[in-house]
Design a protein around this motif. Structure first.
Motif, PDB file in Angstrom:
ATOM      1  N   TRP A 100       0.802  -1.219   0.000  1.00  0.00           N
ATOM      2  CA  TRP A 100       0.000   0.000   0.000  1.00  0.00           C
ATOM      3  C   TRP A 100       0.843   1.281   0.000  1.00  0.00           C
ATOM      4  N   ASP A 101       1.754   1.425   0.941  1.00  0.00           N
ATOM      5  CA  ASP A 101       2.517   2.680   1.051  1.00  0.00           C
ATOM      6  C   ASP A 101       3.302   2.972  -0.226  1.00  0.00           C
ATOM      7  N   LEU A 146      -4.551   9.082   0.317  1.00  0.00           N
ATOM      8  CA  LEU A 146      -4.003   9.459   1.615  1.00  0.00           C
ATOM      9  C   LEU A 146      -4.168   8.343   2.641  1.00  0.00           C
ATOM     10  N   ASP A 147      -5.121   7.445   2.420  1.00  0.00           N
ATOM     11  CA  ASP A 147      -5.456   6.424   3.401  1.00  0.00           C
ATOM     12  C   ASP A 147      -5.864   5.133   2.696  1.00  0.00           C
ATOM     13  N   TYR A 148      -5.496   3.999   3.268  1.00  0.00           N
ATOM     14  CA  TYR A 148      -5.797   2.712   2.638  1.00  0.00           C
ATOM     15  C   TYR A 148      -7.300   2.495   2.445  1.00  0.00           C
ATOM     16  N   ALA A 149      -8.124   3.114   3.254  1.00  0.00           N
ATOM     17  CA  ALA A 149      -9.580   2.958   3.111  1.00  0.00           C
ATOM     18  C   ALA A 149     -10.035   3.366   1.710  1.00  0.00           C
ATOM     19  N   GLN A 150      -9.326   4.288   1.075  1.00  0.00           N
ATOM     20  CA  GLN A 150      -9.670   4.715  -0.289  1.00  0.00           C
ATOM     21  C   GLN A 150      -9.403   3.607  -1.308  1.00  0.00           C
ATOM     22  N   GLY A 191      11.641  -6.763  -6.718  1.00  0.00           N
ATOM     23  CA  GLY A 191      10.865  -6.776  -5.481  1.00  0.00           C
ATOM     24  C   GLY A 191      10.120  -5.496  -5.159  1.00  0.00           C
ATOM     25  N   ALA A 192      10.246  -4.487  -6.005  1.00  0.00           N
ATOM     26  CA  ALA A 192       9.561  -3.205  -5.767  1.00  0.00           C
ATOM     27  C   ALA A 192       8.579  -2.943  -6.909  1.00  0.00           C
ATOM     28  N   ILE A 193       7.565  -2.157  -6.624  1.00  0.00           N
ATOM     29  CA  ILE A 193       6.577  -1.829  -7.646  1.00  0.00           C
ATOM     30  C   ILE A 193       7.218  -0.939  -8.706  1.00  0.00           C
ATOM     31  N   ALA A 194       7.124  -1.391  -9.954  1.00  0.00           N
ATOM     32  CA  ALA A 194       7.585  -0.576 -11.076  1.00  0.00           C
ATOM     33  C   ALA A 194       6.389   0.045 -11.785  1.00  0.00           C
ATOM     34  N   GLY A 195       5.233  -0.617 -11.680  1.00  0.00           N
ATOM     35  CA  GLY A 195       4.021  -0.112 -12.310  1.00  0.00           C
ATOM     36  C   GLY A 195       2.819  -0.909 -11.858  1.00  0.00           C
ATOM     37  N   ILE A 203       3.679   5.998  -5.524  1.00  0.00           N
ATOM     38  CA  ILE A 203       3.826   5.994  -6.982  1.00  0.00           C
ATOM     39  C   ILE A 203       2.583   6.578  -7.646  1.00  0.00           C
ATOM     40  N   TYR A 204       1.406   6.191  -7.177  1.00  0.00           N
ATOM     41  CA  TYR A 204       0.158   6.701  -7.733  1.00  0.00           C
ATOM     42  C   TYR A 204       0.118   8.222  -7.620  1.00  0.00           C
ATOM     43  N   ASN A 205       0.357   8.726  -6.422  1.00  0.00           N
ATOM     44  CA  ASN A 205       0.308  10.176  -6.211  1.00  0.00           C
ATOM     45  C   ASN A 205       1.367  10.896  -7.039  1.00  0.00           C
TER      46      ASN A 205
END
Length: 153
Positions: free
Chosen positions: A31-32, A58-62, A77-81, A37-39
């Motif tokens: 999530w974090d 801003l929050d996982y609930a979204q 091991g990390a998000i590329a996309g 990346i999204y933002n």
């Protein structure tokens, strides 16, 4: 307030799968990293078009309702996309800034299109802001056609 033009696009042809490229289902532990990346990917557009908040997530609930349809591409091991697929709609295609310009966006697009086709949908739809010219050009080159232009504000 700035004018926002959005396009609804569709794709109805077949898609050739890339057997060497795969994504994994979203997992809460990412999530974090995903949020950052999204933002990062949408901040410039949201700021330029005066869409607040500039950082949407801003929050996982979204994310909770969207997590099941979101898929991640990991590099070392990390998000590329990532790409999201909801029914026949492709949404939120993002590529980490440091990985952009290497063809990853196109691979994610094709992966998402294949995923939707595997769910037995004949048509794939997506929406893109006119502001996002490079992404729109990629969609057109891939075979999407504009179905509707809409003034959002």
């Amino acid at each position: 307030m700035k004018e926002i033009i959005a396009y609804e696009m569709s794709f109805k042809d077949s898609v050739k799968p890339d057997k060497d490229f795969s994504c994994i289902p979203f997992q809460r532990k990412y999530w974090d990293e995903y949020m950052g990346i999204y933002n990062e990917c949408f901040y410039e557009m949201r700021k330029d078009l005066e869409i607040e908040p500039f950082n949407f997530y801003l929050d996982y609930a979204q994310m909770q309702d969207k997590a099941a349809g979101t898929f991640l591409y990991l590099h070392d091991g990390a998000i590329a996309g990532a790409v999201s697929c909801y029914g026949n709609e492709l949404d939120d295609l993002i590529v980490k800034k440091s990985m952009q310009g290497k063809g990853l966006g196109k691979k994610l697009l094709l992966w998402g299109m294949n995923y939707i086709k595997e769910q037995r949908y004949n048509e794939i739809v997506l929406h893109v802001a006119g502001w996002n010219k490079n992404t729109m050009e990629m969609y057109l080159k891939t075979g999407f056609t504009v179905q509707k232009e809409e003034k959002v504000r």
